[in-house]
Design a protein around this motif. Structure first.
Motif, short mmCIF file in Angstrom:
data_model
loop_
_atom_site.label_atom_id
_atom_site.label_comp_id
_atom_site.label_asym_id
_atom_site.label_seq_id
_atom_site.Cartn_x
_atom_site.Cartn_y
_atom_site.Cartn_z
N UNK A 195 0.85 -1.36 -0.03
CA UNK A 195 -0.02 0.06 0.07
C UNK A 195 0.95 1.28 -0.14
N UNK A 196 2.02 1.17 0.84
CA UNK A 196 2.62 2.29 0.92
C UNK A 196 3.49 2.52 -0.11
N UNK A 197 3.94 1.38 -0.99
CA UNK A 197 4.81 1.71 -2.27
C UNK A 197 4.01 1.97 -3.34
N UNK A 198 2.72 1.51 -3.47
CA UNK A 198 1.87 2.06 -4.71
C UNK A 198 1.60 3.59 -4.56
N UNK A 199 1.29 4.23 -3.25
CA UNK A 199 0.92 5.57 -3.01
C UNK A 199 2.25 6.33 -3.35
N UNK A 200 3.57 5.89 -2.80
CA UNK A 200 4.60 6.53 -3.35
C UNK A 200 4.81 6.71 -5.02
N UNK A 201 4.65 5.56 -5.49
CA UNK A 201 5.00 5.42 -6.92
C UNK A 201 3.91 6.56 -7.70
N UNK A 202 2.88 6.40 -7.38
CA UNK A 202 1.56 7.34 -7.98
C UNK A 202 1.82 8.86 -7.64
N UNK A 203 2.64 9.15 -6.53
CA UNK A 203 3.09 10.58 -6.16
C UNK A 203 4.49 10.86 -7.12
N UNK A 204 5.32 9.88 -7.19
CA UNK A 204 6.42 10.07 -8.00
C UNK A 204 6.13 10.45 -9.42
#
Length: 836
Positions: A195-204
């Motif tokens: 969940x954390x990784x997906x949110x970071x990727x979407x931001x990037x």
């Protein structure tokens, strides 16, 4: 046809034209604002004299083979056929270093070629216009050049750069191909990690720069790998201008179409100890990359402080003093090439080995390598400080960077320290004793204005030497604005005093500021003629004046100007009271906004980042900053949380609380022997509690944190927490043992917290509360000054107990105020609190 490479004129010339020694002897330099204003003055003079015959800020570009060179020339005098490159300086022109002049001429000649090429000119005058910001005098150095000469110069620079640029382009392509195919380097994601990784990727991969994410993620989910991995994946991402497509199919992240992703990743830490975790995670990723593509590599730079990497701390940073500064720029290309060809993790030992092999300074080699690294691991101040190197390079080079802010709750106090400027009257007195001539005269004038402020404080509160105003209030926490490392600026640990010896002002007195400005100018003029040696008291005070002056230019409701008495030394009591002046930052938002905007994406993560509005407001994050609260991987049954409602740790109840706390600690230890931490509000309280425990329960194993405990002492303290061990460690909340300490299993089975962690009520904090009420809205000031910072420390300390999904433990909150709904709302949601 190969893809066109692009480089700015300044970046090209910095790579090809710098030669000779590294020379960091101080020369007075204009501020960024003075530089902009100086350029404007020269350009307006030309426009007034030449009218339409003068062009300012010419956008120019040209191509050599597969390299596009672009930039903006300062001005062109069509009447004289003269291309001008404007440079501002202070002091004397002779103070402009040789390698800087070589760089300036190279930039001017490259612009000269680009102009000749664009307009078909056969000959042109190339001029360096040096503008002295103090006197506003110009010195114009001119070379008459043919178009052919300028073309040859341009092509020589491009050839020097092209081999490297092509190699870099090939590296990025290979890196991105490998990252696109990279699988998550662990067998599975941990709970919450995906969940954390997906949110970071979407931001990037958002197409607009300046996107931000705040995420609160508990210990145990793998925050470091869960943030680094998606950021690296986004380097290979193809970003559309429209909506982001589904990207959860390749290890949770799939590339989208067209565009380009991040170029660099900055992983920023609050403490040097945080480097180890991220370097370990990056080593795991590096291993995974090379397993799937042996030729793939990821360049990782571990930036260390100058104090830790300087080989000759007794020498000054110039070729006449330090052998590693002599010929630095001549030997830099070989060291740089060896670094990129031989190793991938540029940690301190490896950088040092390459630097010494090539006879150059390790610290400044690491700064050069930051230009060529894919990932830079560094302290906060390398990006967020007023003179931050990574931020400046991002601006100059136009990089698309991702910024990961580890343990982001620490950024608030660190940023306040960065933008706080204290001035000590003791340092002024020392500088005056060594100064002479115009400098002594200017410092005398500053002393008079300072003493006038001292009299206004004495007039409103009485002389503290007579009234007892220097008494120090009992402190429940750490020193105000405690230092955050030698490379960050912080207010001195001045005595915390009563209202009789402290005063806050809504503005900086104009007479004082004028005296500061005159002192800065006087020291700068003398320094230009005869540089002062490092460590000189006048030069040291000058640096403090410069910082004070710079923040004075940006002074506003986000800061306080205050004056505080300092108890005089016994030998100087006859001189009268002395004080510390301080521009004290309260809300660093205005200083940090540009840093957030310069990054393509910023992710701030921590185990304690609530409430999000508090950090968003004070850190200057955009209003649309995304928020993610990752569910804890722990079950409520793992942690027993109790409130000792019969105990009050308020100041008036401190003495009465000692015996009940001792009884409770001893009862819990008897019920379940093991290792515990007991956190209290101050060292004085800690010592009194230790005495009570030793008197009432002498059989209880006890050890305690000491004031100013060094690294070795901290290590000994933690070594007592062994698997299956038994005893109680006493520590101060907010100190070295309440965060960043990992004691899993039976190394720690419980914590007692005998305080809400609220900062002490004193004149400084009351002034800060008033400032935040004025800016944020009435009522928020108290929570922003006291409640939120205090409870954050409580949650951090309690977080030492449960570190893995197998841990079991207890936390006892020892104060009746923990029953309040507003307090419990700030505690982790997964806790189930026993109210009985």
């Amino acid at each position: 046809m190969s893809a066109l490479l692009s480089v700015a004129v300044r970046a090209l010339c910095e790579f090809t034209a710098r030669t000779g020694d590294l020379d960091l002897r101080f020369t007075p330099a204009p501020s960024a604002l003075e530089g902009v204003e100086g350029h404007a003055v020269v350009q307006k003079r030309r426009e007034k004299r030449l009218g339409a015959g003068y062009e300012a800020e010419l956008a120019l570009s040209g191509i050599f083979e597969d390299l596009q060179v672009r930039g903006r020339a300062d001005g062109f005098d069509a009447v004289q056929q003269q291309l001008e490159e404007i440079k501002t300086y202070r002091g004397t022109l002779e103070g402009v270093r040789t390698h800087h002049r070589a760089l300036h001429w190279a930039q001017a000649k490259v612009y000269g070629h680009l102009l000749c090429q664009a307009r078909g000119l056969e000959r042109i005058k190339v001029a360096l216009v040096y503008f002295q910001v103090g006197s506003q005098q110009e010195t114009v150095l001119i070379e008459d050049c043919s178009a052919a000469e300028l073309r040859q110069f341009f092509e020589t620079q491009c050839r020097r750069y092209l081999d490297w640029a092509r190699s870099e382009a090939a590296h990025r392509q290979q890196r991105n191909r490998a990252l696109a195919a990279l699988q998550f380097p662990m067998p599975t994601f941990r709970a919450g990690q995906r969940q954390l990784a997906v949110a970071v990727y979407r931001t990037a991969i958002r197409p607009d720069s300046g996107s931000c994410l705040m995420t609160e993620a508990p210990t145990g989910i793998g925050k470091t790998l869960g943030t680094v991995f998606p950021m690296l994946k986004s380097m290979a991402a193809e970003v559309q201008s429209g909506a982001v497509q589904d990207h959860e199919k390749v290890s949770g992240l799939r590339m989208v179409d067209k565009g380009c992703g991040l170029e660099k990743l900055f992983f920023l830490t609050a403490k040097g100890t945080g480097h180890g975790l991220v370097l370990h995670a990056l080593d795991q990723i590096q291993t995974a990359l090379q397993q799937q593509q042996p030729a793939a590599d990821l360049r990782v730079l571990d930036m260390q402080s100058r104090d830790k990497t300087c080989e000759h701390p007794d020498k000054a940073c110039h070729g006449e003093s330090c052998p590693l500064a002599r010929g630095f720029f001549d030997r830099l290309p070989a060291a740089r090439r060896e670094a990129v060809e031989s190793i991938r993790i540029w940690d301190a030992p490896r950088v040092r080995a390459i630097a010494l092999k090539n006879g150059i300074c390790p610290y400044y080699l690491s700064q050069e390598l930051a230009r060529w690294a894919d990932v830079v691991v560094a302290d906060y101040h390398y990006y967020y400080d007023s003179a931050a190197m990574l931020y400046a390079l991002t601006q100059q080079q136009g990089w698309r960077v991702g910024v990961l802010v580890d343990e982001a709750h620490n950024l608030l106090e660190r940023a306040r320290n960065m933008y706080t400027a204290p001035l000590s009257q003791w340092e002024l007195m020392t500088a005056r004793q060594l100064a002479s001539g115009p400098v002594r005269k200017a410092l005398d004038a500053l002393q008079r204005q300072w003493n006038a402020l001292n009299k206004t404080l004495a007039g409103t509160s009485g002389d503290p030497q007579e009234s007892g105003g220097n008494q120090v209030l009992e402190d429940g926490n750490l020193p105000l604005f405690a230092g955050a490392g030698k490379e960050s600026r912080s207010a001195p640990a001045t005595p915390r005093t009563s209202a009789q010896s402290y005063q806050s002002h809504a503005a900086i007195p104009s007479a004082l500021l004028a005296a500061v400005q005159r002192a800065v100018a006087a020291i700068a003029d003398v320094q230009a003629d005869q540089p002062l040696p490092p460590g000189d008291a006048v030069l040291t005070f000058y640096w403090e004046l410069l910082h004070f002056q710079a923040l004075a230019e940006q002074f506003g409701p986000h800061a306080l100007f205050d004056i505080e008495w300092v108890a005089p030394a016994r030998a100087s009591r006859g001189r009268g009271p002395v004080s510390t002046l301080c521009i004290r930052n309260v809300i660093p938002a205005s200083h940090l906004r540009a840093r957030h905007a310069a990054a393509q994406a910023t992710v701030l993560f921590s185990g304690t980042l609530s409430p999000p509005a508090f950090y968003r407001d004070l850190l200057g994050l955009p209003q649309d900053t995304a928020w993610l609260e990752v569910e804890a991987p722990f079950a409520a049954r793992q942690l027993q949380v109790r409130i000792a409602r019969h105990i009050s740790t308020r100041w008036r109840d401190r003495e009465a609380s000692l015996a009940p706390i001792a009884d409770l600690v001893a009862a819990q230890f008897a019920r379940r022997p093991g290792n515990y931490l007991c956190f209290v509000s101050s060292f004085d309280y800690l010592q009194r509690l230790a005495s009570a425990l030793q008197r009432l329960y002498p059989q209880l194993p006890l050890w305690q944190q000491e004031r100013r405990m060094d690294e070795a002492g901290r290590a000994v303290f933690l070594q007592r927490f062994t698997e299956g061990g038994q005893g109680v460690g006493l520590a101060v909340l907010g100190g070295a043992f309440s965060e960043g300490v990992d004691l899993p299993g039976t190394r720690l089975i419980g914590a007692f917290i005998a305080t809400l962690g609220l900062p002490q009520i004193n004149p400084v904090n009351e002034a800060m509360q008033a400032a935040m009420d004025a800016v944020m809205g009435a009522g928020l000031g108290h929570d922003y000054t006291y409640l939120y910072p205090g409870l954050r420390k409580v949650v951090q300390a309690a977080g030492r107990v449960i570190r893995t999904e197998d841990d079991q433990g207890v936390v006892v909150l020892m104060d009746d105020r923990f029953q309040r709904p507003d307090v419990q709302a700030l505690l982790p949601r997964w806790w189930q609190i026993d109210q009985h």
